[in-house]
Design a protein around this motif. Structure first.
Motif, mmCIF file in Angstrom:
data_model
loop_
_atom_site.group_PDB
_atom_site.id
_atom_site.type_symbol
_atom_site.label_atom_id
_atom_site.label_comp_id
_atom_site.label_asym_id
_atom_site.label_seq_id
_atom_site.Cartn_x
_atom_site.Cartn_y
_atom_site.Cartn_z
ATOM 1 N N ASN A 100 0.767 -1.116 -0.169
ATOM 2 C CA ASN A 100 -0.056 -0.129 -0.113
ATOM 3 C C ASN A 100 0.871 1.331 0.204
ATOM 4 O O ASN A 100 0.673 2.308 -0.917
ATOM 5 N N GLN A 101 1.928 1.294 0.910
ATOM 6 C CA GLN A 101 2.882 2.470 0.948
ATOM 7 C C GLN A 101 3.530 2.742 -0.519
ATOM 8 O O GLN A 101 3.563 3.782 -0.798
ATOM 9 N N ARG A 102 3.948 1.528 -1.380
ATOM 10 C CA ARG A 102 4.673 1.635 -2.599
ATOM 11 C C ARG A 102 3.600 2.294 -3.620
ATOM 12 O O ARG A 102 3.823 2.845 -4.267
ATOM 13 N N LYS A 103 2.346 1.488 -3.513
ATOM 14 C CA LYS A 103 1.404 2.448 -4.454
ATOM 15 C C LYS A 103 0.915 3.906 -4.329
ATOM 16 O O LYS A 103 0.880 4.803 -5.161
ATOM 17 N N ASP A 104 0.904 4.159 -2.961
ATOM 18 C CA ASP A 104 0.792 5.555 -2.486
ATOM 19 C C ASP A 104 2.095 6.513 -3.062
ATOM 20 O O ASP A 104 1.758 7.538 -3.387
ATOM 21 N N GLU A 105 3.254 5.885 -2.876
ATOM 22 C CA GLU A 105 4.399 6.849 -3.339
ATOM 23 C C GLU A 105 4.400 6.691 -5.131
ATOM 24 O O GLU A 105 4.596 7.826 -5.340
#
Length: 135
Positions: free
Chosen positions: A107-112
């Protein structure tokens, strides 16, 4: 995890804090109260986590905390929320913790990726300044 157990832990901790405040000198200031509040919150979180995590998972979370405090706090918050809403049926083992960590990382990678803005500079084309050399 039963709500009665959590309530019992809260009452015991509240009684302990009240005893400590009774023995402390008056006018210690808000700094002491703030520190006690943070300590009580940390103890409450630790008590909840010890009830919902198996020892191997707790060890892994501790190692994560050494490397990246913010990620460990995020995982702890998610686990506590799941426990309070009754979505955890049993203690979380190390494999389940790994799955949760992978999901959070994804999820954090997608947000970034969504936040990245790419600026392309055109070389040549309509805004080329070569025409100024022709004067």
């Amino acid at each position: 995890m039963a709500d009665a157990e959590l309530e019992e832990i809260r009452r015991a901790r509240l009684a302990q804090l009240q005893q400590q405040q009774g023995g402390a000198p008056r006018g210690a200031g808000s700094e002491g109260q703030e520190e006690q509040r943070k300590q009580a919150e940390n103890e409450r979180r630790s008590a909840i986590l010890s009830q919902i995590l198996e020892p191997e998972a707790a060890d892994r979370l501790g190692r994560i905390r050494l490397v990246k405090e913010s990620r460990a706090a995020d995982i702890e918050n998610r686990l506590i929320m799941l426990a309070q809403t009754g979505q955890l049926r049993q203690k979380v083992n190390e494999e389940q913790l790994k799955q949760l960590l992978n999901a959070v990382a994804e999820n954090q990678r997608k947000d970034e990726e969504e936040q990245k803005v790419v600026f392309n500079r055109r070389k040549g084309g309509w805004d080329d300044d070569d025409d100024l050399l022709d004067l």
